[in-house]
Structure formats: C-alpha cells, structure tokens
Design an enzyme around this catalytic site. Structure first.
Site, short mmCIF file in Angstrom:
data_model
loop_
_atom_site.label_atom_id
_atom_site.label_comp_id
_atom_site.label_asym_id
_atom_site.label_seq_id
_atom_site.Cartn_x
_atom_site.Cartn_y
_atom_site.Cartn_z
N ALA A 10 0.81 -1.23 0.00
CA ALA A 10 0.00 0.00 0.00
C ALA A 10 0.84 1.28 0.00
CB ALA A 10 -0.94 -0.03 1.20
N GLU A 32 10.85 -5.76 -2.84
CA GLU A 32 9.80 -6.45 -2.07
C GLU A 32 10.34 -7.84 -1.71
OE1 GLU A 32 6.71 -6.12 -0.61
OE2 GLU A 32 7.05 -8.24 -0.19
N SER A 38 1.26 -5.06 -4.25
CA SER A 38 0.00 -4.29 -4.21
C SER A 38 -1.26 -5.12 -4.03
CB SER A 38 -0.15 -3.50 -5.52
OG SER A 38 0.15 -2.17 -5.30
N ALA A 40 -4.62 -6.38 -1.30
CA ALA A 40 -5.47 -5.90 -0.20
C ALA A 40 -5.46 -6.88 0.96
CB ALA A 40 -6.88 -5.69 -0.71
N CYS A 42 -6.69 -6.27 3.67
CA CYS A 42 -8.01 -6.09 4.29
C CYS A 42 -9.02 -7.12 3.79
CB CYS A 42 -8.55 -4.69 3.99
SG CYS A 42 -7.31 -3.41 4.17
N ASP A 281 2.52 1.28 7.82
CA ASP A 281 2.57 0.54 9.09
C ASP A 281 3.94 0.52 9.77
OD1 ASP A 281 -0.04 -0.09 8.55
OD2 ASP A 281 0.22 -2.27 8.61
N TYR A 424 -31.90 14.21 4.58
CA TYR A 424 -33.03 13.53 5.19
C TYR A 424 -34.10 13.16 4.17
CZ TYR A 424 -37.66 12.89 7.07
OH TYR A 424 -38.92 12.38 7.28
N TRP A 432 -33.91 14.57 12.35
CA TRP A 432 -32.68 14.83 13.11
C TRP A 432 -31.85 13.56 13.10
CZ3 TRP A 432 -31.36 19.56 14.70
CH2 TRP A 432 -32.36 20.52 14.85
N ARG A 440 -27.14 17.36 20.73
CA ARG A 440 -28.02 18.31 21.42
C ARG A 440 -28.10 17.99 22.91
NH1 ARG A 440 -33.55 17.46 19.48
NH2 ARG A 440 -32.77 18.31 17.53
C1 LIG Z 1 -6.35 -9.39 7.90
C2 LIG Z 1 -6.17 -7.91 7.78
C3 LIG Z 1 -7.28 -7.09 7.62
C4 LIG Z 1 -7.12 -5.71 7.52
N1 LIG Z 1 -8.23 -4.92 7.38
C5 LIG Z 1 -8.09 -3.57 7.27
C6 LIG Z 1 -9.24 -2.73 7.10
O1 LIG Z 1 -10.37 -3.19 7.02
N2 LIG Z 1 -9.03 -1.39 7.00
C7 LIG Z 1 -7.78 -0.84 7.06
O2 LIG Z 1 -7.65 0.40 6.95
N3 LIG Z 1 -6.69 -1.61 7.23
C8 LIG Z 1 -6.80 -2.95 7.33
N4 LIG Z 1 -5.70 -3.75 7.49
C9 LIG Z 1 -4.37 -3.11 7.61
C10 LIG Z 1 -3.77 -2.80 6.27
O3 LIG Z 1 -3.77 -3.94 5.46
C11 LIG Z 1 -2.32 -2.32 6.48
O4 LIG Z 1 -2.39 -1.17 7.30
C12 LIG Z 1 -1.64 -1.96 5.19
O5 LIG Z 1 -1.49 -3.09 4.38
C13 LIG Z 1 -0.27 -1.35 5.48
O6 LIG Z 1 0.36 -1.05 4.28
P1 LIG Z 1 1.94 -0.91 4.23
O7 LIG Z 1 2.27 -0.69 2.80
O8 LIG Z 1 2.38 0.08 5.22
O9 LIG Z 1 2.49 -2.30 4.74
P2 LIG Z 1 2.27 -3.76 4.13
O10 LIG Z 1 0.98 -3.81 3.40
O11 LIG Z 1 2.47 -4.71 5.23
O12 LIG Z 1 3.44 -3.88 3.06
C14 LIG Z 1 4.77 -3.90 3.45
C15 LIG Z 1 5.54 -4.71 2.45
O13 LIG Z 1 6.93 -4.61 2.77
C16 LIG Z 1 7.55 -5.86 2.57
N5 LIG Z 1 8.77 -5.91 3.41
C17 LIG Z 1 8.84 -5.94 4.75
N6 LIG Z 1 10.13 -5.96 5.16
C18 LIG Z 1 10.89 -5.94 4.03
C19 LIG Z 1 12.29 -5.98 3.80
N7 LIG Z 1 13.15 -6.03 4.80
N8 LIG Z 1 12.72 -5.96 2.52
C20 LIG Z 1 11.85 -5.92 1.47
N9 LIG Z 1 10.50 -5.91 1.65
C21 LIG Z 1 10.02 -5.90 2.92
C22 LIG Z 1 6.49 -6.86 2.99
O14 LIG Z 1 6.73 -8.13 2.40
C23 LIG Z 1 5.21 -6.18 2.51
O15 LIG Z 1 4.82 -6.63 1.23
C24 LIG Z 1 -5.82 -5.14 7.57
C25 LIG Z 1 -4.70 -5.96 7.71
C26 LIG Z 1 -4.87 -7.34 7.81
C27 LIG Z 1 -3.67 -8.22 7.97
#
Ligand SMILES: Cc1cc2nc3c(=O)[nH]c(=O)nc-3n(C[C@H](O)[C@H](O)[C@H](O)COP(=O)(O)OP(=O)(O)OC[C@H]3O[C@@H](n4cnc5c(N)ncnc54)[C@H](O)[C@@H]3O)c2cc1C
Length: 443
Positions: A10, A32, A38, A40, A42, A281, A424, A432, A440
């Site tokens: 993401a 990666e 890329s 989901a 979620c 994250d 509404y 409301w 309120r």
């Molecule tokens: C089951 C589940 C449900 C979720 N539901 C929701 C939701 O409903 N709503 C919401 O807002 N969020 C949700 N999330 C959270 C959301 O998916 C994450 O916040 C989001 O994916 C974070 O994106 P990111 O790119 O920061 O990290 P990530 O998506 O974790 O991507 C990080 C990438 O970095 C790679 N990486 C890590 N270390 C290294 C390294 N040393 N060298 C090379 N590559 C590396 C990993 O392999 C990974 O592909 C959910 C998460 C999960 C697991």
C-alpha cells in the site's frame, strides 16, 4: 534521480506511482521481499471465508504491470537487511538465489509495513498455528482447514481476530476467541463491546476473556491452548494479537524510532536522516486529537502517507494532515465503528470529557428496515468540542462515523454538529440525525 522504495504494497506503491507521475526521468526501484505486489490485506478474512473467490481479486496491480506499464524496476524476493543513511546505500539478499545486493539511492522510502506479533510461547512452532498478514498466510490457513479441523481457536479479540472468527463460522467451524482483556473489542468503550460479545454469542462463538495464553501443546500438531486459567482443546490456532513495525533494517541509533519501533516521521514523511522517508505501518502517524504521534497501522493511513511521501520525494511539498483515529468493521450482522477518542484514551491523556450513550434509529421509525443503533459520543467537558464517536448497529453506522470523523477533522463543537445540514428522507434518516440528537443532549 534514483529512488529506492522498500516494500511493495500500500504505502510503497502509492509512493512509487506518485514519483513516476511527478518526475518523468525518475529511476525507481522497488524492493519487495515477498512475491506479490500491491494487494489488499483487508480482504484476507473474506478470502478465507470464501466471499472473495480468488486471491487474484485482492491484487490491485501485479509486479509485471508496474514493470512493463509504468517502468518501475519492481523486484521480488529482495529482502533489505540494512540501510546506510550516510552513504545512501541499501543492502540485502535475494531470497531466491541467496545472492547479496547493494544499491545506491538519492531518496529512499521505507514502506516495510508490520509483522504479526507471536510471543515466544512454548509450542508456537507446532503445525496448525497461523497468523494472517499476507496472501500466502491466507492460503496456508485455507489449505490447513480440512475436514479434520472442526474447532479453531483465535487468540486476540481485536478487529482482525473478529473478522476471521466470523468468516470461520461461515465456513462451518466451531470458533473460540481468547483475549487477555476483560472483553472482546476492547478498543471500544464497554457499551459498544458488550454488543460485540452478544453478537459473537448469538453466532455460537465461545468467548474466553481475562485469560492469557501460556503455551500450546500437541505432538506435531497443536492440540490444545493452555492459558493461565485453563486448557482448551483445538484443531487449529490463529494468533491475531497485534503487529510490530518491520524496522529491523534500520540502525535505531541513527534513525529516530518510537517505543514500539515505528519510524518517527514529520508531516512530510521525512525521517531525521536526510533523503530517508517512511510511510505506512512501519511509521508513526500524527493524531490530530491526541496532538502527538500515534501508531494506528491501517490501510487508509498507509495509502495516504505513501502518496504524500511520493509527492515530497519527487520535489513536491505536501504535508500529511494527520489522523483522527477512524476505523470500522463488520461483525456478523453488525457494523461497529469508531473515530476519535474513547473514554479510556481521553482519561489517559488527561482530557476532561463528558459522554453519552444514545439509542437512535438508522432511518425514520415508520419506514421498513429501520434498525436500532447505539452511539457513544464524547465531548470536551469545557469547550464542547467533539472528542470521539463509537457506533454499533445493523445499518447506517458508516454514515454516522464518517460524519463524526469529518466533524473531528474540523474541530466541531456539539452546537456545530447540531446545526449541520445533513440529508433527510425517510428511507435514509430521521429529520434529526442520531448524531445531532446526541449532540443536542450533550450541549
Ligand atoms: C487481515 C487484515 C485485515 C485488515 N483490514 C483492514 C481494514 O479493514 N481497514 C484498514 O484500513 N486496514 C486494514 N488492514 C491493515 C492494512 O492492510 C495495512 O495497514 C496496510 O497493508 C499497510 O500497508 P503498508 O504498505 O504500510 O504495509 P504492508 O501492506 O504490510 O506492506 C509492506 C511490504 O513490505 C515488505 N517488506 C517488509 N520488510 C521488508 C524488507 N526487509 N525488505 C523488502 N520488503 C520488505 C512486505 O513483504 C510487505 O509486502 C488489515 C490488515 C490485515 C492483515
């Protein structure tokens, strides 16, 4: 300009796309460590439950698309192990052939996400114990969930644990959720989490709270979970007790990190090391209500922070406006949402607050499909500013949460909320809105 982005999901790929749009001559390499770009996360609970049929449906853009259509050197199985911020060099290993690599950069983004926490419980390496973070994790769970698996124990009653619980019940499994907190959904105030527990029970989920896991037992495969209070037989375990930022590749004596290891960034997603950025994250998020850095690892923030990082890395200047702490989940027939602070968070921050639980209706009482909803609203005791809203019900929760999130962003008071011109007609609301009725009463 040479850009390196570590992490292909993401935050990382939002940044990469901004860079190639802004800088036509950009030389972008993305590293990666997994094999998929890329996707989901979620959607993973729904893939396990069978609602999403194929893991391909979770992939927004493939590695080949980034490579062939957008000219990004998108590498897979490239694990970064170290970053030299002074020399501007990233080094690591190709997990497929074991060869080391070293790449120089002008600007580098850490978008490495977070990894599920598994405490060093005895027996944690037994077969049948899973975490859920990636498509391969979900596939391992699906493969493992054969006809011999009838009872699944989920450790952790947060949103991931609960979403997985629902989907496993839909698959016909007997599900137990164990949490060391007093209640499931402990991120919510008590009134709201009580409804989560009732919904869990209504769907046959066994709830074990105020117990902490001590160890797992079994021969080769897990057979029971032992807590500080009892032993629970199980055929499979899913551990969902939270995540830890993937930041082991940085030298924390040079790069500022928060207590949990998340990389501290400013509004431009810059770390304290010139040319080094972080987003998603693996990084902190500024919380507008708490008025300090926070850690809420969510896809919404990762996409926004990644985009902003990309804009700023490629010569733009756009600050991240921060979060207000908004989230939502489906749990069986309920939707549960939250924005801003709950009572405990306000208490911990020393913010004087008033709160009200308000039972309202999703739309006009006389219109069919009208459903009850429960709002818990928090305002500043002295200024009347909205501090937070939690809501639970069968329908109309997303709308109230998003109105409240907007109100929080704009620092609205109870009086402002009461005066909002909200839509509404009987199939959608009462004259409301329940938020206005609650506001309120709080004035
Ligand atoms: C089951 C589940 C449900 C979720 N539901 C929701 C939701 O409903 N709503 C919401 O807002 N969020 C949700 N999330 C959270 C959301 O998916 C994450 O916040 C989001 O994916 C974070 O994106 P990111 O790119 O920061 O990290 P990530 O998506 O974790 O991507 C990080 C990438 O970095 C790679 N990486 C890590 N270390 C290294 C390294 N040393 N060298 C090379 N590559 C590396 C990993 O392999 C990974 O592909 C959910 C998460 C999960 C697991």
């Amino acid at each position: 300009m040479k850009y390196i982005i570590i992490g292909g999901d993401a935050a990382g790929m939002s940044a990469a796309m901004q860079i190639i749009r802004a800088d036509e001559s950009a030389d972008v390499t993305t590293l990666e460590m997994g094999g998929i770009y890329s996707y989901a996360q979620c959607g993973l609970p729904y893939y396990i439950g069978g609602l999403t049929k194929s893991s391909d449906d979770l992939i927004a853009r493939s590695r080949d698309t980034f490579d062939e259509e957008f000219g990004i050197d998108a590498r897979v199985y490239h694990k970064v192990k170290a970053i030299d911020g002074e020399k501007k060099i990233v080094s690591g290993v190709n997990l497929k052939n074991g060869q080391s690599f070293e790449l120089s950069y002008d600007k580098c983004l850490l978008a490495t996400g977070a990894a599920p926490i598994i405490p060093p419980f005895d027996g944690a390496d037994l077969e049948g114990i899973h975490t859920l973070k990636t498509i391969p994790d979900a596939e391992a769970i699906i493969e493992d969930m054969n006809e011999n698996v009838s009872t699944v124990t989920i450790i952790g009653g947060g949103y991931i644990g609960l979403e997985v619980a629902e989907n496993l019940v839909e698959k016909g499994k007997t599900v137990r959720v164990i949490d060391q907190a007093e209640r499931l959904g402990s991120a919510y105030d008590k009134e709201i989490s009580e409804q989560i527990e009732q919904e869990a029970k209504r769907h046959g989920v066994e709830i074990v709270t105020s117990e902490s896991v001590d160890r797992f037992e079994g021969e080769d495969r897990v057979q029971s979970v032992v807590t500080n209070k009892g032993t629970y037989t199980t055929d499979m375990v899913i551990v969902a007790i939270g995540v830890k930022p993937n930041t082991s590749m940085i030298d924390s004596s040079h790069v500022h990190v928060a207590d949990n290891g998340a990389i501290v960034v400013n509004a431009y997603m810059e770390t304290n090391v010139p040319g080094l950025y972080a987003a998603g994250d693996c990084a902190t998020q500024y919380h507008r209500i708490k008025q300090k850095n926070d850690y809420q690892p969510l896809g919404t923030h990762a996409n926004k922070q990644g985009r902003i990082a990309g804009i700023n890395m490629s010569g733009g200047s756009q600050p991240f406006q921060g979060i207000v702490g908004t989230s939502i989940m489906k749990f069986f027939d309920l939707t549960v949402g939250k924005t801003g602070l709950g009572e405990k968070e306000a208490e911990d921050l020393g913010i004087p607050w008033d709160s009200l639980s308000f039972e309202g209706h999703s739309h006009a009482g006389y219109y069919p499909e009208n459903e009850a909803l429960l709002l818990k609203i928090l305002s500043h005791k002295e200024t009347g500013h909205l501090l937070g809203l939690e809501a639970v019900g069968k329908t109309g929760i997303d709308k109230r949460i998003d109105v409240a999130a907007t109100a929080l962003y704009h620092k609205m008071t109870m009086a402002d909320i009461e005066n909002l011109d909200l839509s509404y007609a009987p199939p959608y609301n009462g004259v409301w809105d329940p938020i206005q009725q609650a506001a309120r009463r709080m004035k």
